[in-house]
Design a protein around this motif. Sequence first.
Motif, PDB file in Angstrom:
ATOM      1  N   GLY B  67       0.675  -1.055   0.021  1.00 49.13           N
ATOM      2  CA  GLY B  67      -0.022   0.022  -0.013  1.00 49.13           C
ATOM      3  C   GLY B  67       0.863   1.129   0.043  1.00 49.13           C
ATOM      4  O   GLY B  67       2.274   1.049   0.123  1.00 49.13           O
ATOM      5  N   THR B  68       0.162   2.340   0.163  1.00 47.78           N
ATOM      6  CA  THR B  68       0.641   3.794  -0.128  1.00 47.78           C
ATOM      7  C   THR B  68       0.104   4.707   0.875  1.00 47.78           C
ATOM      8  O   THR B  68      -0.949   4.570   1.698  1.00 47.78           O
ATOM      9  N   GLY B  69       0.952   5.842   1.199  1.00 45.18           N
ATOM     10  CA  GLY B  69       0.324   6.801   2.165  1.00 45.18           C
ATOM     11  C   GLY B  69      -0.011   6.565   3.493  1.00 45.18           C
ATOM     12  O   GLY B  69       0.747   5.625   3.974  1.00 45.18           O
ATOM     13  N   ASP B  70      -0.763   7.049   3.976  1.00 44.68           N
ATOM     14  CA  ASP B  70      -1.206   6.746   5.240  1.00 44.68           C
ATOM     15  C   ASP B  70      -1.584   5.410   5.833  1.00 44.68           C
ATOM     16  O   ASP B  70      -1.270   4.989   6.820  1.00 44.68           O
ATOM     17  N   ARG B  71      -1.952   4.716   4.733  1.00 43.15           N
ATOM     18  CA  ARG B  71      -2.509   3.263   5.113  1.00 43.15           C
ATOM     19  C   ARG B  71      -1.471   2.188   4.643  1.00 43.15           C
ATOM     20  O   ARG B  71      -1.699   1.115   4.786  1.00 43.15           O
ATOM     21  N   LYS B 115     -14.743   0.524   8.194  1.00 45.92           N
ATOM     22  CA  LYS B 115     -14.408   1.883   8.085  1.00 45.92           C
ATOM     23  C   LYS B 115     -14.648   2.267   9.909  1.00 45.92           C
ATOM     24  O   LYS B 115     -13.690   3.351  10.381  1.00 45.92           O
ATOM     25  N   GLN B 129      -5.873  -2.626   8.873  1.00 45.24           N
ATOM     26  CA  GLN B 129      -5.560  -1.880   7.934  1.00 45.24           C
ATOM     27  C   GLN B 129      -5.635  -2.317   6.430  1.00 45.24           C
ATOM     28  O   GLN B 129      -5.164  -1.576   5.618  1.00 45.24           O
ATOM     29  N   VAL B 151     -11.633   0.084  -4.067  1.00 43.51           N
ATOM     30  CA  VAL B 151     -10.619   0.962  -3.760  1.00 43.51           C
ATOM     31  C   VAL B 151     -11.049   2.338  -4.200  1.00 43.51           C
ATOM     32  O   VAL B 151     -10.508   3.272  -3.567  1.00 43.51           O
ATOM     33  N   ASP B 152     -12.282   2.506  -5.019  1.00 44.15           N
ATOM     34  CA  ASP B 152     -12.593   3.858  -4.921  1.00 44.15           C
ATOM     35  C   ASP B 152     -13.397   4.395  -3.767  1.00 44.15           C
ATOM     36  O   ASP B 152     -13.364   5.755  -3.382  1.00 44.15           O
ATOM     37  N   ASP B 155      -9.634   3.650   1.411  1.00 42.56           N
ATOM     38  CA  ASP B 155      -7.982   3.627   1.279  1.00 42.56           C
ATOM     39  C   ASP B 155      -7.636   2.720   2.507  1.00 42.56           C
ATOM     40  O   ASP B 155      -7.767   2.779   3.572  1.00 42.56           O
ATOM     41  N   CYS B 175      -5.132  -0.873  -9.883  1.00 39.71           N
ATOM     42  CA  CYS B 175      -4.802  -0.556  -8.615  1.00 39.71           C
ATOM     43  C   CYS B 175      -3.327  -0.852  -8.444  1.00 39.71           C
ATOM     44  O   CYS B 175      -3.106  -0.901  -7.152  1.00 39.71           O
ATOM     45  N   LYS B 178      -1.534   1.398  -6.000  1.00 41.11           N
ATOM     46  CA  LYS B 178      -1.788   1.364  -4.709  1.00 41.11           C
ATOM     47  C   LYS B 178      -0.786   0.257  -4.069  1.00 41.11           C
ATOM     48  O   LYS B 178      -0.954   0.015  -2.801  1.00 41.11           O
TER      49      LYS B 178
END
Lengths: 315, 449
Positions: B67-71, B115, B129, B151-152, B155, B175, B178
Amino acid sequence: MALEIPKVSYSGKIKEIVLGKGDKALTVGGETSYPFYLFEGQMSLKPRIAMEVYDSTPEDWPPAALEPFADVVSDPAAWAKKCVDTYGAEMIALQLVSTDPNGENRSAEEAAAVTKKVVEAVDVPIIIWGCNNAEKDTEVLRKIAEDCAGRNLMIGPVTEANYKQIGAVAIGYEHTVIASTPIDINLAKQLNILLGNLGVPDGRILIDPTTGSLGYGLEYCYSVMERIRMAALTQEDERLQFPMVCNLGKEVWKTKEAKQSREEAPKLGDPVKRGVLMEAATAQLLLLAGADILIMRHPEAIGLIKDMLNDLLAA
Amino acid sequence: MALSGIEIFKKLPKTNCGECGVPTCLAFAMKLATGQAELVACPYVSDDVRAAIDEASAPPIRPLTIGTGDRAVKLGGETVMFRHEKRFENPPGLALVLSDTMDDSVVNEKLSKFKDLEFERVGLILRPQMLALKGESGDAGKFAAFVKRVVDQIDAGIILMSDKPEVMAEALKICKDKKPLIYAATRDTAEAMGNLAKEVACPLAVKGSGLDEVMAITDKLLGMGLKDLVIDSQPVNVKKALEDQVVIRRSALVKKVKQLGFPTITFPGQLTDNKMKETLIASLLIAKYAGIIVISEMEGHNVFPLLLDSLNIYTDPQRPMAVEEKVYEIGGPREDSPILITSNFSLTYFIVSGEVESSRVPAWLLIKDTEGLSVLTAWAAGKFAADTVAMFVKKCGIADRVKHRKLVIPGYLAGMSGELEEELPDWQILVGPREAAHLPAYLKQWSAA
């Protein structure tokens, strides 16, 4: 490509301790490897689970914990009998909370009378757990040891402050002591040395390393237990080669999250399943760290752990 | 074993040119050995030496990110068998399974629940996660559409599950940015999946029945130049699952078996149909080395215990957990409610606040920063001394929120009450019980008057 499994060579073995007396007596210990590492050692004696019984009606239990015992909570003997007859308990742990001088402060005589009733009601091995006040426990456990002479009860917590008195009666009246220290491998070893010097035979000592709940300090107990087992098995630390007891039910069920209702904690799902899983997950981790005897509360959590034990120890 | 600084030094040019940014080759070697420098900084080592040092200094269990970013979920990089030996590095990723054969409404409901599963504890956000998206239909178009829909909306670290390379290829088009985990290369699909993973530069899981088969597949993939791999040994029962995890970790750390030097992925749901038991198996796998744990159902009652489990096991044993220094309100305290003060060791906070809560007496709990030390240790270290306690009491603003001036200190610190009264002349210092368990009784008899 065949993998050669790198094995640990163990030089020590956990002592075998007999719990209780007669047909229903059990033996724990005897491990020759880290818990459940059956590919490199033995664990022929299963860890055992003792079901809790209280000497006075619990007041702060959440409905999830109370429900299975609702009809017997005011009668310890009936409670113990229900654990054995209905829930198949292989051991009982009588928690003498009402003797606490900061609480109800019931006398040693009263505690001994309740104990006697419980001992007579069931034939499985019984743990007697004091209120954790060294002075009061000395008084109470001495009286009980005497009244139940020859029954091989497991009595504790025996601490540095009262090991002489309780150790002596355990020798005299043939009981097993639960040597309790506050999450510290050196103190655990020290107390076992002291008990040995006093003359308590090796076959009559169990270690209580002090237990915390999942989310409330469990990691400290987990690592101290791992270190105790490691020293016992790989460093031949003879005074640590004793089975370990974890009194976990009361720790888990007093946590906020085990008590909250669905309304109080809407994100935490079903309160019964949550409490059961918190207790069972705590027990599971303690087993992995080396517990030989678990003191537990909820029949469903116990069922899950028994199921896991069967899987982990399958031939 | 990884090379020592001296062993690395012997292979360096020993010219002390300083072009690597470190004055001497020896100092550079020491930095390499502790992972503070990278060999590329030296322009003069030969390719052979570079290969030898790279291989010897590579971490025994490959660190990688899904994955990427915050998650983004970090896995691997573990260096010990027991947490007390140092610490466990990266907590396992908890993944929820979703399938392209599930009804849309079911998927949406599971996603919205997922979520919501977020809990704050000791200043950390605990949450599952990852999502494991399963191409059960076997239809490339259907799976790709399903992946896109998920994925839309959310995250999360994504695991794409399909045994068919052509199905996987379509989903990756959706994806690949990601950085999902591709699950999985088997004995039959190793080459095709390996090529896919290489093309999109995403981590790849290896599925084999048993460790020998796993090693044969990872060996092949390593040969193809792949590095970010994750292992699934497909154990047939709980006992074997534990054994495999221990053997993988131990082989990688002790024997440097490079075919097993990767994080693992596990599926407790394959070992039982009972959801409660599945949670317990997951709990075992958290303690015993799993990298990713894929579970079939996520509800507050099973996820919360697993998150606590993970938090406990992965806490650094050398660094006490601390909570924030501030005034905590328990049970809606008023201007005549008791004020208690204690240290910010997280365990102290949890136990004290738990007991106050169960007393049902509303109270103000002042938590003073003691750098995570417990009351007595903090006192001995001067972090809970009368002057600093007084300063905190003054600046925290509690005086404006209550009418009385009574402060309850921990029973073990009875000895400091005189000194504290001197520092806080307007206040009356009360000595509380030594044990938190006795707080409810104490609070019930407490009175502001």
